[in-house]
Design a protein around this motif. Structure first.
Motif, short mmCIF file in Angstrom:
data_model
loop_
_atom_site.label_atom_id
_atom_site.label_comp_id
_atom_site.label_asym_id
_atom_site.label_seq_id
_atom_site.Cartn_x
_atom_site.Cartn_y
_atom_site.Cartn_z
N SER A 1 8.71 1.64 -7.33
CA SER A 1 8.00 0.68 -8.18
C SER A 1 6.49 0.91 -8.07
CB SER A 1 8.35 -0.75 -7.76
OG SER A 1 7.81 -1.70 -8.64
N GLY A 2 6.12 2.17 -7.85
CA GLY A 2 4.72 2.52 -7.70
C GLY A 2 3.95 2.42 -9.00
N GLU A 3 2.62 2.30 -8.92
CA GLU A 3 1.78 2.11 -10.10
C GLU A 3 0.69 3.16 -10.18
OE1 GLU A 3 -1.37 -1.15 -12.00
OE2 GLU A 3 0.24 -1.84 -10.68
N ILE B 1 -2.62 2.92 -7.60
CA ILE B 1 -2.61 1.81 -6.65
C ILE B 1 -2.00 2.32 -5.35
CG2 ILE B 1 -1.77 -0.50 -6.16
CD1 ILE B 1 -3.73 -0.42 -8.45
N LYS B 2 -2.71 2.20 -4.26
CA LYS B 2 -2.20 2.66 -2.97
C LYS B 2 -1.24 1.62 -2.40
CE LYS B 2 -3.69 4.18 1.63
NZ LYS B 2 -4.87 4.43 2.51
N GLU C 1 2.00 -5.85 -1.80
CA GLU C 1 0.82 -5.47 -1.03
C GLU C 1 0.33 -4.10 -1.50
OE1 GLU C 1 -0.84 -7.35 1.08
OE2 GLU C 1 0.60 -9.01 0.87
N GLY C 2 -0.73 -4.12 -2.32
CA GLY C 2 -1.29 -2.88 -2.82
C GLY C 2 -2.81 -2.87 -2.69
N ASP C 3 -3.38 -1.69 -2.46
CA ASP C 3 -4.82 -1.49 -2.37
C ASP C 3 -5.31 -1.04 -3.74
OD1 ASP C 3 -7.38 -0.52 -2.03
OD2 ASP C 3 -6.92 0.70 -0.26
N TRP C 4 -6.05 -1.93 -4.42
CA TRP C 4 -6.51 -1.67 -5.78
C TRP C 4 -7.75 -0.79 -5.84
CZ3 TRP C 4 -4.26 -3.63 -10.32
CH2 TRP C 4 -3.18 -4.52 -10.12
N TRP C 5 -8.45 -0.58 -4.74
CA TRP C 5 -9.80 -0.03 -4.82
C TRP C 5 -9.93 1.40 -4.30
CZ3 TRP C 5 -11.74 -3.20 -8.00
CH2 TRP C 5 -11.43 -4.56 -7.94
N THR C 6 -9.21 1.76 -3.26
CA THR C 6 -9.45 3.03 -2.58
C THR C 6 -9.27 4.24 -3.48
OG1 THR C 6 -8.76 2.04 -0.48
CG2 THR C 6 -8.77 4.44 -0.60
N LEU C 7 -8.29 4.22 -4.36
CA LEU C 7 -7.92 5.40 -5.13
C LEU C 7 -8.34 5.32 -6.60
CD1 LEU C 7 -4.31 5.96 -3.70
CD2 LEU C 7 -6.45 7.06 -2.98
#
Length: 290
Positions: A176-178, A198-199, A206-212
């Motif tokens: 279910s990755g984005e 989205i990491k 729980e996803g990191d919206w900013w790093t990637l």
């Protein structure tokens, strides 16, 4: 994009040819232009001569605290195909109406005066890796609350519509990755778009919206081609065919079939300055390596 380029020549005297390869500094990403291009073969294309239900379905869901209601079948003009393009819109109504969109926890969207269009190729056109591209433009940009997007989700995503037994994976865990190919955040800037993955933090929701992810300038009211492709272990993002960004080492983290989404959202309470916002899509295609 305003960054210094460094080039070197590769000579093949026995063939009588030379190739020039260039690379540019891109913060923490090693963006590079390959001397030889990958050869792609189109295995899906929709040029929107009509709305084809074999390719797309309406997706009615409440996510990201969006302040509009997604409606089916182009109600209120939210999804229109005409003159060879798809128009997805946010439309302002004269009064508030009930909304039958629910979030993943079963909470119903409150009454709203805004309606919008969102389509997905889920259970229609799903592919493992390859290259996704869409040619699109916006009617305007930089207005508060604007949030149009062109993006991908893993096909086992457990959000509506759920039509297969294996659609039971919570965002953004593998399955279910984005991957966001194009987003415009009107609250923050005009004539810029965001791209990148989205990491996953390996837990439900729980996803990191900013790093990637990274922003880039572009004239949003003009047509451009926005794409992502799996280049070895990397995810490569292109604007009009030119590489602008790369998620190094992230490509192998998306092994699952993925489907495409096109939508125009309204994400804050700022009032619309016009009666409608439009994202116009000329075509969408997926390609695989030959």
């Amino acid at each position: 994009m305003g960054r210094p380029y460094y080039c070197y020549m590769l000579s093949f005297a026995f063939l009588g040819i030379s190739l020039i390869s260039c690379k540019t500094e891109n913060e923490n990403n090693n963006v590079q232009t390959n001397a030889q291009s990958t050869v792609w073969e189109v295995d899906f294309i929709d040029e929107f001569d009509t709305f084809n239900p074999n390719n797309w379905q309406d997706q009615r869901i409440w996510v990201n605290n969006e302040t509009h209601c997604y409606v089916p079948n182009g109600e209120f003009g939210t999804r229109e195909v005409s003159n060879g393009t798809l128009k997805l819109k946010v439309v302002k109504l004269n009064d508030k109406r009930s909304c039958d969109n629910f979030d993943k926890h079963g909470k119903q969207h409150p009454d709203t005066e805004y309606v919008a269009g969102r389509i997905a190729s889920k259970n229609r056109k799903e592919f493992i890796k390859g290259k996704w591209t869409a040619r699109l433009r916006l009617s305007s940009s930089g207005e508060p609350s604007m949030f149009p997007a062109w993006w991908l989700l893993g096909a086992r995503n457990n959000e509506p519509p759920v039509e297969e037994p294996d659609e039971n994976i919570c965002w953004p865990i593998t399955g279910s990755g984005e991957i966001d190919i194009f987003e415009h955040h009107g609250d923050h800037h005009k004539n810029r778009f965001t791209t990148g993955a989205i990491k996953s933090l390996e837990e439900c929701d729980e996803g990191d919206w900013w790093t990637l992810r990274k922003d880039f300038p572009v004239t949003l009211t003009e047509y451009h081609e926005y794409s992502v492709e799996w280049e070895g272990a990397d995810l490569m993002y292109r604007l009009d065919g030119k590489e602008i960004y790369r998620n190094v080492g992230q490509g192998d983290k998306y092994p699952e079939p993925m489907f495409a989404i096109l939508n125009f959202a309204k994400i804050t309470d700022s009032p619309m300055k016009s009666d409608e916002w439009v994202m116009e899509v000329d075509w969408v295609k997926h390609e695989s390596r030959k």
